[in-house]
Design an enzyme around this catalytic site. Structure first.
Site, PDB file in Angstrom:
ATOM      1  N   HIS A  94      -6.128  33.498 -32.451  1.00 24.92           N
ATOM      2  CA  HIS A  94      -5.848  32.589 -32.567  1.00 24.92           C
ATOM      3  C   HIS A  94      -4.290  31.905 -32.246  1.00 24.92           C
ATOM      4  O   HIS A  94      -3.340  31.226 -32.032  1.00 24.92           O
ATOM      5  CB  HIS A  94      -5.925  31.827 -34.197  1.00 24.92           C
ATOM      6  N   GLU A  95      -3.265  33.097 -32.654  1.00 25.14           N
ATOM      7  CA  GLU A  95      -2.087  32.815 -32.609  1.00 25.14           C
ATOM      8  C   GLU A  95      -1.679  32.771 -31.505  1.00 25.14           C
ATOM      9  O   GLU A  95      -0.674  31.999 -30.453  1.00 25.14           O
ATOM     10  CB  GLU A  95      -1.390  33.584 -33.441  1.00 25.14           C
TER      11      GLU A  95
END
Length: 71
Positions: free
Chosen positions: A22-23
């Protein structure tokens, strides 16, 4: 868990992989690497433990949400 690792380790690994991905999905297109998405996902692990403890402690009281209580 089929490979013999504990549930806690499996949860940590899956949250860690999800947080890293996600980052990257957020940081790479925006060109901003601040780790906020990573921290937000990783801080859910202690919240899961806390919620589980509270649910077991207040299981038969009005504090517990009626939709979260399993009968």
């Amino acid at each position: 868990m089929r490979s013999g690792i504990s549930k806690e380790v499996a949860v940590f690994v899956s949250f860690f992989v999800s947080a890293v991905l996600h980052e990257l999905v957020v940081a790479v297109p925006c060109r901003i690497l601040k780790f906020w998405a990573f921290l937000g996902i990783m801080l859910q692990i202690p919240l899961i433990t806390l919620t589980s403890c509270l649910k077991s402690k207040f299981r038969d009281t009005m504090v517990s949400h009626p939709f979260l209580v399993s009968y």
